[in-house]
Write a protein that holds these residues in place. Structure first.
Motif, PDB file in Angstrom:
ATOM      1  N   GLY A 106     -58.835 -39.555  19.720  1.00 30.10           N
ATOM      2  CA  GLY A 106     -59.992 -38.830  19.225  1.00 30.10           C
ATOM      3  C   GLY A 106     -60.447 -39.474  17.931  1.00 30.10           C
ATOM      4  O   GLY A 106     -59.629 -39.766  17.054  1.00 30.10           O
ATOM      5  N   VAL A 107     -61.744 -39.714  17.803  1.00 32.89           N
ATOM      6  CA  VAL A 107     -62.299 -40.324  16.592  1.00 32.89           C
ATOM      7  C   VAL A 107     -63.345 -39.371  16.023  1.00 32.89           C
ATOM      8  O   VAL A 107     -64.328 -39.054  16.685  1.00 32.89           O
ATOM      9  N   ASN A 108     -63.113 -38.917  14.791  1.00 34.42           N
ATOM     10  CA  ASN A 108     -64.067 -38.035  14.132  1.00 34.42           C
ATOM     11  C   ASN A 108     -65.033 -38.858  13.287  1.00 34.42           C
ATOM     12  O   ASN A 108     -64.611 -39.693  12.489  1.00 34.42           O
ATOM     13  N   LEU A 109     -66.347 -38.611  13.479  1.00 32.06           N
ATOM     14  CA  LEU A 109     -67.373 -39.385  12.786  1.00 32.06           C
ATOM     15  C   LEU A 109     -68.205 -38.527  11.843  1.00 32.06           C
ATOM     16  O   LEU A 109     -69.308 -38.907  11.440  1.00 32.06           O
ATOM     17  N   SER A 110     -67.691 -37.366  11.450  1.00 33.54           N
ATOM     18  CA  SER A 110     -68.505 -36.419  10.692  1.00 33.54           C
ATOM     19  C   SER A 110     -68.862 -36.904   9.293  1.00 33.54           C
ATOM     20  O   SER A 110     -69.821 -36.408   8.695  1.00 33.54           O
ATOM     21  N   ARG A 111     -68.108 -37.863   8.750  1.00 37.95           N
ATOM     22  CA  ARG A 111     -68.442 -38.388   7.422  1.00 37.95           C
ATOM     23  C   ARG A 111     -69.580 -39.417   7.463  1.00 37.95           C
ATOM     24  O   ARG A 111     -70.176 -39.747   6.438  1.00 37.95           O
ATOM     25  N   ILE A 112     -69.865 -39.961   8.643  1.00 34.51           N
ATOM     26  CA  ILE A 112     -70.842 -41.049   8.759  1.00 34.51           C
ATOM     27  C   ILE A 112     -72.255 -40.539   8.480  1.00 34.51           C
ATOM     28  O   ILE A 112     -72.681 -39.523   9.019  1.00 34.51           O
ATOM     29  N   ARG A 113     -72.983 -41.276   7.659  1.00 33.94           N
ATOM     30  CA  ARG A 113     -74.342 -40.854   7.290  1.00 33.94           C
ATOM     31  C   ARG A 113     -75.259 -40.790   8.505  1.00 33.94           C
ATOM     32  O   ARG A 113     -75.059 -41.497   9.506  1.00 33.94           O
ATOM     33  N   ALA A 114     -76.262 -39.944   8.417  1.00 36.79           N
ATOM     34  CA  ALA A 114     -77.125 -39.638   9.556  1.00 36.79           C
ATOM     35  C   ALA A 114     -78.239 -40.664   9.728  1.00 36.79           C
ATOM     36  O   ALA A 114     -78.518 -41.488   8.837  1.00 36.79           O
TER      37      ALA A 114
ATOM     38  N   MET B 172     -63.300 -41.686  10.702  1.00 41.29           N
ATOM     39  CA  MET B 172     -64.023 -42.759  10.028  1.00 41.29           C
ATOM     40  C   MET B 172     -64.521 -42.301   8.673  1.00 41.29           C
ATOM     41  O   MET B 172     -65.091 -41.222   8.540  1.00 41.29           O
ATOM     42  N   ASP B 173     -64.309 -43.150   7.671  1.00 38.30           N
ATOM     43  CA  ASP B 173     -64.994 -42.963   6.401  1.00 38.30           C
ATOM     44  C   ASP B 173     -66.359 -43.641   6.495  1.00 38.30           C
ATOM     45  O   ASP B 173     -66.596 -44.470   7.383  1.00 38.30           O
ATOM     46  N   ASP B 174     -67.237 -43.311   5.555  1.00 39.28           N
ATOM     47  CA  ASP B 174     -68.619 -43.772   5.625  1.00 39.28           C
ATOM     48  C   ASP B 174     -68.770 -45.151   4.985  1.00 39.28           C
ATOM     49  O   ASP B 174     -69.526 -45.336   4.022  1.00 39.28           O
ATOM     50  N   ASN B 175     -68.027 -46.130   5.537  1.00 43.00           N
ATOM     51  CA  ASN B 175     -68.174 -47.512   5.091  1.00 43.00           C
ATOM     52  C   ASN B 175     -67.755 -48.441   6.219  1.00 43.00           C
ATOM     53  O   ASN B 175     -67.021 -48.043   7.136  1.00 43.00           O
TER      54      ASN B 175
END
Length: 751
Positions: free
Chosen positions: A258-266, A233-236
């Motif tokens: 598998g879904v990576n969410l590391s870009r998502i803001r905290a 995921m991109d952060d939008n």
């Protein structure tokens, strides 16, 4: 014998039976005896014992199906560690029932394959591409069918095969043959039948296991054949909801994602210029969780999603708590599989007991111009030290924790739920042959298959098969490896990717995963154990070499994958992106790797990733072998199914009982060393479960009061990282002499 037979016949006199077609006739004991004798043929079982069990269950008006079911139950009741072959008797009786049902339903069993194909194409049940073959070619293929191969399944395998994989009015060999013909349909017309025969023979004799999406979906129109997917995921909002939509389409077709969410803001980060407005990653994970439940593969099972987060993300504490019973129910997600993306710097700080800093990726990206999720290795360390030097100035959303204490918090969650999985980012990316094209953000559902991912552009997509080592002789290894690679390369051209980013990746990287199952059986047959690391290394050196060489040969014939130029392969580096001099030092037969390196530089390889070892939990039952490369949990046990308790045992237990080491009592450091040994020859990953027995005295026979401690488990995890394992799948525990599973079962994208 005569007295027993007379008694049996006297007790069943004047009984009439109802056949599957509804007709009624007097019970004929000789017919039951014929079936029983056939089911016991060449097995260490006494058919009279089965007759004796059955006679008290017969009654007037009984159906032939009930008789068959009674025979199956009797056989299962007779099964024991001393007489394990009764499970094969039950399996044969189940197949006999399938044969009879098919006979009644369509009017014939085996022998009219061309007619079966014609009917199923007209009904829309078979992919019309099977019509590439002429009626004459289908008659030739029909002559290959060997119904005796249906008699090789034990009860667990027979039930799994018939209920999960076969279509209505379809027999096992017809399913395997149709798969083989379709896989070969992309071959040149003059070669199709030749390759079809090779594919069919390997599949039907259970030397190659097709992953569930291939075996279940290949025959039906527009089926997706890939097992493993990874998105990021991109952060939008656009990217977030696109990923949720993609996960739904993957789940619909039976894949794992598998879904990576590391870009998502905290949590607490900025949204539209307002601080403390972001809800963090958990609300988006909850949407993925509910999607997995809603898109349930036509009611067969819930979707399967692993969500991954880098070890530096500010939301990690809540990420670890989202499956606990305490806290806000609106921020819980019980139906996804959490995964931690762990880098070397964190592990070094764990070893040193140093401080670790959790940060918000949005603030780091906005204030320092660093996309932290993309970085690994030295580039990550350099940026991370810059971030830590900017705390309280450019970076205001952060939390400092003790790295070792944080890993212990992770371990507590693993002991309670079996998760999170651990995926070692630097180890995996160092072995990535396509570093020139990007990076790998995290692992797949089963922690064995991954490659480059770009949000919205490329989603990791991989097709899988497994080589069944239990049914493989040494002289067959090379041919089966070449066949397995060709099967998977063909499926890339046959599959219907579920979304655009998947199709892009499929074309660009042509990623495949040839795996293995039945290592415990291979060892037992040779009177070896999991301590014989050199023999295990030699075996997987051969497999790694043969599979890589097969992909090179395909590149000669069909061309290299499109972005081969600039890859580690193109530089002459081989398995795991290692320079060829590593193979000179570590290979048992180094000269063949030297030549292979030169050949690959000249001709290329067809597939960017070639080998990966999946868990194979359910497909190993169909294959009649032990799962993956791990030891058996127990040599003989019963598994509770809807049909009752089903006996489970490895295939060679009767003759090689003591060479099957039981995982429930095996020091898991041995498992780590075995996986690390195999990993040297596998270019992607290996699903490694760790099973810790918490009962006293299990690992310490000289100290019967001593139990395994948290320190022992901690040391095992650290050893896995130090020895170069790429991932840790489930953590299981045994307590009070029983197998305590987490509240989730592996739905294994490959199975």
């Amino acid at each position: 014998m005569q007295a027993s037979s007379t008694l049996f016949e006297d007790s069943t006199r004047n009984i009439c039976v109802i056949h599957r077609d509804g007709s009624t006739t007097p019970l004929e004991i000789c017919k039951i005896r014929t079936v029983v004798n056939w089911a016991c043929r060449a097995l260490a079982t006494n058919p009279i014992a089965l007759e004796a069990q059955l006679k008290t269950r017969l009654r007037p008006g009984i159906t032939t199906r009930e008789i068959q079911d009674n025979l199956i139950r009797c056989a299962l009741e007779l099964c024991s560690p001393e007489e394990p072959d009764w499970r094969y008797v039950a399996g044969r009786l189940h197949i006999w029932s399938l044969w009879k049902d098919t006979q009644v339903s369509r009017g014939y069993q085996y022998g009219e394959y061309a007619r079966t194909v014609q009917q199923k194409v007209l009904l829309g049940e078979y992919d019309s591409r099977i019509s590439l073959y002429s009626p004459e070619e289908l008659e030739i293929a029909n002559s290959w069918i060997n119904p005796d191969w249906d008699a090789d399944y034990d009860y667990a395998g027979a039930v799994m095969l018939t209920e999960r994989y076969l279509l209505a009015n379809e027999l096992p060999q017809e399913a395997f043959l149709t798969c083989a013909l379709l896989i070969a349909s992309v071959e040149t017309p003059d070669n199709r039948l030749n390759w079809s025969w090779k594919f069919y023979r390997a599949i039907a004799r259970r030397q190659i296991s097709l992953a569930t999406p291939i075996l279940a979906n290949l025959r039906v129109p527009n089926g997706s054949l890939a097992s493993c997917f990874i998105t990021a995921m991109d952060d939008n909002l656009e990217s977030i909801f696109e990923n949720i939509h993609d996960a739904a389409r993957i789940s619909k077709n039976g894949g794992g994602v598998g879904v990576n969410l590391s870009r998502i803001r905290a949590t607490g980060s900025w949204v539209m210029g307002k601080k403390n407005a972001s809800g963090g990653v958990v609300p988006w994970i909850k949407l993925l969780n509910d999607t997995a439940i809603a898109v349930n593969q036509g009611g067969r099972r819930a979707g399967a999603v692993t969500v991954s987060l880098d070890i530096w993300h500010f939301d990690l504490p809540e990420f670890l708590d989202m499956q606990t019973e305490n806290g806000d129910a609106r921020r819980k997600a019980y139906d996804v599989f959490p995964q931690l993306v762990v880098n070397d710097e964190f592990m070094r700080r764990v070893a040193a007991g140093a401080t670790w800093t959790l940060v918000d990726p949005y603030e780091v990206r906005t204030n320092l111009g660093v996309e932290l999720a993309e970085l690994w290795g030295e580039a990550f360390v350099e940026s991370y030290l810059q971030i830590e030097a900017s705390l309280d100035s450019s970076i205001t959303i952060y939390k400092k924790v003790n790295a070792r204490a944080f890993l212990k918090q992770v371990m507590r969650s693993q002991l309670e739920t079996g998760m999170p999985y651990l995926w070692f980012k630097d180890t995996a990316n160092r072995a990535n042959p396509n570093q020139h094209q990007g990076y790998i953000p995290g692992g797949n559902l089963c922690q064995e298959s991954w490659s480059n991912v770009k949000p919205g552009e490329e989603a990791h997509t991989c097709n899988l098969v497994s080589i069944n080592l239990a049914n493989l002789d040494y002289e067959e290894q090379e041919g089966i490896c070449h066949t397995a690679v060709r099967i998977l390369d063909n499926t890339i051209d046959l599959t219907s990717p579920p979304f655009t980013a998947s199709a892009n990746h499929n074309v660009k990287y042509r990623t495949i995963g040839v795996g293995c199952m039945g290592l415990a059986d291979w060892l037992a047959k040779r009177h070896l154990t999991y301590s014989d690391l050199q023999e295990i290394s030699n075996l997987f050196e051969d497999i790694g070499y043969y599979c890589t060489a097969a992909s090179m040969e395909l590149a000669k014939e069909r061309g290299a994958y499109p972005v081969f130029t600039g890859s580690e392969w193109s530089k002459g580096n081989l398995i795991g992106a290692r320079p060829v001099d590593w193979f000179e030092q570590h290979a048992n037969s180094p000269e063949r790797f030297l030549k292979l390196s030169q050949d690959i530089k000249k001709y290329g390889v067809r597939n960017s990733h070639i080998t990966s070892i999946a868990p194979n939990t359910s497909s190993s039952l169909v294959q009649g072998c032990t799962a993956s490369v791990l030891p058996v949990y127990s040599r003989f046990f019963y598994e509770k199914w809807a049909k009752g308790s089903v006996p489970i045992a490895p295939p060679y237990i009767r003759d090689h009982l003591w060479f099957y080491g039981e995982n429930k009592t095996l020091d898991q450091k041995k498992i780590v060393k075995v996986i690390a040994t195999i990993q040297q020859w596998i270019d992607t990953g290996i699903s490694m479960e760790l099973l810790f027995n918490l009962n006293a005295g299990v690992y310490f026979p000289d100290d019967p009061e001593r139990c395994l401690t948290a320190v022992d488990i901690f040391e095992t995890i650290m050893l896995a990282w130090e020895l170069g394992c790429k991932a840790i799948y489930y953590i299981r525990t045994v307590q009070k002499d029983s197998f305590k599973e987490s509240n989730k079962q592996c739905v294994a994208c490959a199975n």
